[in-house]
Design an enzyme around this catalytic site. Structure first.
Site: not given
Length: 386
Positions: A131, A285, A370
């Site tokens: 394309l 953490q 895309e």
């Protein structure tokens, strides 16, 4: 492997889960061992191609009447996700086979389907999608490649760029202008064979990632193709292109989910093993919160991709929003998760000794091809405001 779109949104059918397990074993044993070398040497992943063809996962989207598995869109997404988890370049084999044939499946004649699809299904051929042009990327409707009738044939002139798996594919779905006075309604879609006179591959891109998948420029110099290789009616090519993307943007989302999952798996394994200050860094953490955010966003992306694929499978109208959203969100998540994986591995993550840096480089393209994620937001906003 015939598809069933009527599954519970929150529980995949057993056949989908079994297929994932079988494919993951193939990916771990036959694709993953070659991924780093494929990337480093910029070579096509022939081992992956052989493994996918041998197991029937190279083009599961092809309907059963043309020799394919007839897999539904969610199953296709899972296939691409699982391969991308170990090698994004390899995931472009099933991904681009779908992209290169979706317009044909949606709008092509029965004769043209019979001519092309069996060879895709059995792995003797691959397909690509043409394309974009140098001056017609996001503005695809401004393309300059032209096609004109010549007796029973069509003559194509022009060039295409950014063609994934270009030079490796046998069949190319090519958009060209047949009536320059009609704008987007003057674009038609054609199937070109690599041996058609006047067709050539003129060069390859040097890229940041997906180095195992060639990205080519194509030239059409008085390229002659038979008259029956037009997809649908003359002037419907741009509509076919947009329909195709509504069905394939989810596969980019699936690819993004896959590479993000691979990066998360690697990061978890590493932080559990890595010791600092006398204990595993997974006990800290700050590390735990990073992993939690990575996994949380990944699960959201996966669910959105599967949801978009299921809606496409059901043949719902107006799926442009969810197709664009799933691609956009999942690829943004993939870029964040892979970058965080590199961070969690620290200096090791910046080296080629670990796959994290390759995954980060490969993830970037999912935000671009895309349709860039900026274009995805344009598509989404138009869908909301129309």
């Amino acid at each position: 492997m015939a598809g069933n779109p009527d599954f519970d949104l929150f529980q995949l059918p057993e056949e989908h889960q079994e297929m994932r397990e079988a494919l993951r074993d193939i990916c771990e044993k036959q694709i993953k061992p070659f991924a780093a070398e494929v990337d480093e040497n910029h070579r096509f992943p022939v081992e992956a191609e052989e493994a996918l063809v041998a197991s029937g996962f190279n083009a599961v989207h092809v309907p059963e009447e043309y020799g394919g598995a007839g897999a539904d869109s969610v199953m296709v997404a899972i296939v691409i996700e699982e391969v991308a988890r170990v090698c994004v370049s390899s995931s472009l084999i099933p991904g681009v086979n779908k992209l290169g044939t979706m317009g044909l499946i949606l709008n092509g004649s029965e004769e043209l389907k019979q001519q092309v699809l069996p060879s895709i299904a059995d792995g003797s051929a691959m397909a690509s999608y043409a394309l974009s042009e140098r001056e017609a990327g996001s503005d695809a409707a401004s393309m300059r490649t032209k096609a004109r009738r010549d007796g029973d044939n069509w003559i194509l002139n022009g060039s295409k760029c950014w063609i994934t798996n270009g030079g490796k594919s046998t069949w190319y779905t090519v958009m060209a202008v047949t009536d320059p006075d009609k704008g987007a309604n003057g674009i038609s879609s054609f199937i070109v064979h690599k041996d058609d006179p006047g067709f050539s591959v003129t060069g390859y891109e040097r890229k940041l990632g997906i180095k195992g998948s060639p990205t080519a420029e194509l030239a059409f110099e008085n390229c002659v193709i038979p008259g029956d290789r037009i997809i649908g009616d003359e002037g419907t090519g741009f509509k076919t292109a947009l329909q195709t993307l509504d069905h394939t943007r989810q596969t980019i989302g699936a690819q993004a989910v896959g590479v993000a999952q691979g990066a998360l798996d690697l990061a978890i394994e590493y932080v559990k093993d890595r010791k600092q200050f006398g204990k595993s860094i997974s006990d800290f953490q700050g590390i735990q919160f990073m992993l939690a955010d990575m996994a949380m966003e990944l699960e959201a992306a996966r669910l959105m991709v599967y949801h978009a694929a299921a809606r496409a499978e059901r043949g719902e109208k107006d799926i442009s929003f969810i197709a664009a959203a799933s691609k956009c969100f999942a690829s943004d998540v993939a870029m964040k998760v892979t970058t965080d994986a590199v961070q969690l591995l620290g200096g090791a993550g910046y080296t080629m000794d670990f796959a994290a840096e390759r995954m980060m480089r490969d993830a970037k393209i999912t935000q671009i091809y895309e349709g860039t994620n900026q274009i995805q937001r344009v598509v989404m906003s138009r869908a909301l405001l129309k």
